[in-house]
Design a protein around this motif. Structure first.
Motif, PDB file in Angstrom:
ATOM      1  N   ALA A   1      17.199 -23.210  40.503  1.00  0.00           N
ATOM      2  CA  ALA A   1      16.200 -22.157  40.709  1.00  0.00           C
ATOM      3  C   ALA A   1      15.722 -22.227  42.154  1.00  0.00           C
ATOM      4  CB  ALA A   1      15.024 -22.317  39.753  1.00  0.00           C
ATOM      5  N   LYS A   2      15.238 -21.085  42.663  1.00  0.00           N
ATOM      6  CA  LYS A   2      14.667 -21.046  44.009  1.00  0.00           C
ATOM      7  C   LYS A   2      13.298 -20.387  43.942  1.00  0.00           C
ATOM      8  CE  LYS A   2      18.958 -21.390  46.572  1.00  0.00           C
ATOM      9  NZ  LYS A   2      19.716 -21.010  47.790  1.00  0.00           N
ATOM     10  N   LEU A   3      12.343 -20.985  44.685  1.00  0.00           N
ATOM     11  CA  LEU A   3      10.964 -20.539  44.640  1.00  0.00           C
ATOM     12  C   LEU A   3      10.476 -20.168  46.033  1.00  0.00           C
ATOM     13  CD1 LEU A   3       9.475 -23.320  42.323  1.00  0.00           C
ATOM     14  CD2 LEU A   3      10.159 -21.007  41.650  1.00  0.00           C
ATOM     15  N   PRO A   4       9.552 -19.210  46.124  1.00  0.00           N
ATOM     16  CA  PRO A   4       8.957 -18.896  47.417  1.00  0.00           C
ATOM     17  C   PRO A   4       7.967 -19.988  47.814  1.00  0.00           C
ATOM     18  CG  PRO A   4       7.900 -17.602  45.703  1.00  0.00           C
ATOM     19  CD  PRO A   4       9.026 -18.341  45.036  1.00  0.00           C
ATOM     20  N   GLY A   5       7.946 -20.331  49.075  1.00  0.00           N
ATOM     21  CA  GLY A   5       7.008 -21.353  49.528  1.00  0.00           C
ATOM     22  C   GLY A   5       7.270 -21.763  50.949  1.00  0.00           C
ATOM     23  N   SER A   6       6.485 -22.716  51.420  1.00  0.00           N
ATOM     24  CA  SER A   6       6.569 -23.194  52.797  1.00  0.00           C
ATOM     25  C   SER A   6       7.217 -24.580  52.842  1.00  0.00           C
ATOM     26  CB  SER A   6       5.169 -23.292  53.409  1.00  0.00           C
ATOM     27  OG  SER A   6       4.444 -22.095  53.253  1.00  0.00           O
ATOM     28  N   PRO A   7       8.104 -24.836  53.803  1.00  0.00           N
ATOM     29  CA  PRO A   7       8.682 -26.179  53.956  1.00  0.00           C
ATOM     30  C   PRO A   7       7.665 -27.117  54.606  1.00  0.00           C
ATOM     31  CG  PRO A   7       9.519 -24.738  55.671  1.00  0.00           C
ATOM     32  CD  PRO A   7       8.646 -23.884  54.788  1.00  0.00           C
ATOM     33  N   LEU A   8       6.709 -27.575  53.818  1.00  0.00           N
ATOM     34  CA  LEU A   8       5.605 -28.377  54.346  1.00  0.00           C
ATOM     35  C   LEU A   8       6.085 -29.646  55.034  1.00  0.00           C
ATOM     36  CD1 LEU A   8       3.316 -28.047  51.197  1.00  0.00           C
ATOM     37  CD2 LEU A   8       3.019 -26.854  53.373  1.00  0.00           C
ATOM     38  N   TRP A   9       7.217 -30.159  54.616  1.00  0.00           N
ATOM     39  CA  TRP A   9       7.757 -31.391  55.192  1.00  0.00           C
ATOM     40  C   TRP A   9       8.168 -31.210  56.649  1.00  0.00           C
ATOM     41  CZ3 TRP A   9       9.259 -29.202  50.520  1.00  0.00           C
ATOM     42  CH2 TRP A   9      10.305 -28.282  50.583  1.00  0.00           C
ATOM     43  N   ARG A  10       8.272 -29.981  57.117  1.00  0.00           N
ATOM     44  CA  ARG A  10       8.668 -29.758  58.504  1.00  0.00           C
ATOM     45  C   ARG A  10       7.482 -29.489  59.431  1.00  0.00           C
ATOM     46  NH1 ARG A  10      13.858 -30.062  58.817  1.00  0.00           N
ATOM     47  NH2 ARG A  10      15.263 -29.308  57.175  1.00  0.00           N
ATOM     48  N   ARG A  11       6.301 -29.439  58.891  1.00  0.00           N
ATOM     49  CA  ARG A  11       5.133 -29.162  59.721  1.00  0.00           C
ATOM     50  C   ARG A  11       4.711 -30.403  60.506  1.00  0.00           C
ATOM     51  NH1 ARG A  11       1.502 -24.992  56.059  1.00  0.00           N
ATOM     52  NH2 ARG A  11       3.176 -23.429  55.845  1.00  0.00           N
ATOM     53  N   ALA A  12       4.047 -30.162  61.618  1.00  0.00           N
ATOM     54  CA  ALA A  12       3.643 -31.271  62.484  1.00  0.00           C
ATOM     55  C   ALA A  12       2.536 -32.110  61.865  1.00  0.00           C
ATOM     56  CB  ALA A  12       3.184 -30.723  63.838  1.00  0.00           C
ATOM     57  N   GLU A  13       1.709 -31.497  61.017  1.00  0.00           N
ATOM     58  CA  GLU A  13       0.592 -32.190  60.396  1.00  0.00           C
ATOM     59  C   GLU A  13       0.633 -31.979  58.876  1.00  0.00           C
ATOM     60  OE1 GLU A  13      -1.461 -34.111  61.953  1.00  0.00           O
ATOM     61  OE2 GLU A  13      -0.790 -33.648  63.996  1.00  0.00           O
ATOM     62  N   PRO A  14      -0.009 -32.885  58.125  1.00  0.00           N
ATOM     63  CA  PRO A  14      -0.089 -32.690  56.666  1.00  0.00           C
ATOM     64  C   PRO A  14      -0.736 -31.353  56.335  1.00  0.00           C
ATOM     65  CG  PRO A  14      -0.777 -34.906  57.254  1.00  0.00           C
ATOM     66  CD  PRO A  14      -0.623 -34.159  58.548  1.00  0.00           C
ATOM     67  N   ASP A  15      -0.221 -30.673  55.313  1.00  0.00           N
ATOM     68  CA  ASP A  15      -0.727 -29.360  54.942  1.00  0.00           C
ATOM     69  C   ASP A  15      -0.482 -29.157  53.446  1.00  0.00           C
ATOM     70  OD1 ASP A  15      -1.860 -26.885  55.138  1.00  0.00           O
ATOM     71  OD2 ASP A  15      -0.509 -26.124  56.690  1.00  0.00           O
ATOM     72  N   ASN A  16      -0.857 -27.978  52.962  1.00  0.00           N
ATOM     73  CA  ASN A  16      -0.682 -27.680  51.549  1.00  0.00           C
ATOM     74  C   ASN A  16      -0.315 -26.210  51.392  1.00  0.00           C
ATOM     75  OD1 ASN A  16      -0.598 -28.134  48.792  1.00  0.00           O
ATOM     76  ND2 ASN A  16      -2.661 -29.007  48.686  1.00  0.00           N
ATOM     77  N   ASP A  17       0.235 -25.867  50.257  1.00  0.00           N
ATOM     78  CA  ASP A  17       0.586 -24.489  49.917  1.00  0.00           C
ATOM     79  C   ASP A  17       0.271 -24.340  48.434  1.00  0.00           C
ATOM     80  OD1 ASP A  17       1.890 -22.143  49.090  1.00  0.00           O
ATOM     81  OD2 ASP A  17       3.441 -22.333  50.622  1.00  0.00           O
ATOM     82  N   LEU A  18      -0.926 -23.826  48.136  1.00  0.00           N
ATOM     83  CA  LEU A  18      -1.406 -23.800  46.762  1.00  0.00           C
ATOM     84  C   LEU A  18      -0.548 -22.923  45.858  1.00  0.00           C
ATOM     85  CD1 LEU A  18      -5.269 -23.665  47.340  1.00  0.00           C
ATOM     86  CD2 LEU A  18      -3.787 -25.654  47.011  1.00  0.00           C
ATOM     87  N   ALA A  19      -0.101 -21.791  46.382  1.00  0.00           N
ATOM     88  CA  ALA A  19       0.734 -20.902  45.570  1.00  0.00           C
ATOM     89  C   ALA A  19       2.076 -21.568  45.251  1.00  0.00           C
ATOM     90  CB  ALA A  19       0.948 -19.582  46.290  1.00  0.00           C
TER      91      ALA A  19
END
Length: 218
Positions: free
Chosen positions: A182-200
């Motif tokens: 399956a594939k889901l919409p979202g952000s590749p948080l592991w590639r960001r410079a700082e810790p972040d979140n994507d609630l959706a």
């Protein structure tokens, strides 16, 4: 080890990615486990040897220690568990006695090693320092890659390491070209410079995990 959810119910043990990506995705993983708790699913997030609050230095850990630590966490409740692994965390659940594996954007050890080397090359260029990737293969002391001291033996292990393919559901981002269940919409948080979140994104992953567990239980 963090624990979420009811006293009883299906159990999910989470495996964060290795090294810096663990910091970038920890809040995301906790959000998913809290969402699973709301659905009556127990969630565990262990700090494995060399990770998080572990007293073992990063340069003294290796795949065997990490896998043994994860297997011990999975066995700690004495009931069949499901695993939820992000990225290189999918390399860690192969020795655990589990009912099923859920891998989010899994990667091989060779992929992880290449990313670590590229990060070191980029930082060396910015600092005007020389760095020869070939020196990793002959190193006798821990190597600094992407801000982490890593044992040469661990880096050698990564070259052949791959996620388990047994009882696994593989899920990826919609933007990833690799195959998945399956594939889901979202952000590749592991590639960001700082810790972040994507609630959706976290909500979508939690919903998919809960539906998958229900299917496995049925």
């Amino acid at each position: 080890m963090l624990r979420f959810g009811p006293a009883e119910g299906p159990v999910v043990v989470a495996a964060l990615p290795l090294f810096e990506e663990a910091n970038r995705t920890r809040a995301f993983a906790v959000t998913i486990l809290r969402a699973l708790a709301e659905r009556g699913i127990v969630g565990l997030l262990p700090d494995l040897p060399g990770q998080g609050e572990s007293l073992l230095p990063t340069h003294e850990t290796d795949l065997a220690k990490l896998r043994a630590g994860f297997a011990a966490a999975a066995a700690s409740l004495g009931v069949p568990v499901f695993t939820f692994a992000i990225r290189s965390g999918a390399l860690l659940d192969g020795d655990a006695q589990i009912a099923g594996r859920y891998h989010l954007s899994p990667m091989t050890g060779a992929d992880l090693r290449r990313e670590l080397v590229r990060a070191r090359q980029a930082s060396s260029r910015e600092a005007g320092e020389a760095f020869d990737p070939a020196a990793i293969d002959t190193a006798t002391e821990p190597v600094e890659l992407a801000g982490n001291l890593i044992a040469p033996a661990f880096l050698a292990e990564l070259s052949a390491a791959a996620p388990s393919t047994e009882a696994v559901r593989t899920v990826r981002l919609e933007t990833e070209a690799k195959p998945a269940d399956a594939k889901l919409p979202g952000s590749p948080l592991w590639r960001r410079a700082e810790p972040d979140n994507d609630l959706a994104f976290a909500s979508a992953v939690a919903g998919d995990i809960a539906a998958w567990i229900a299917t496995c239980a049925g």
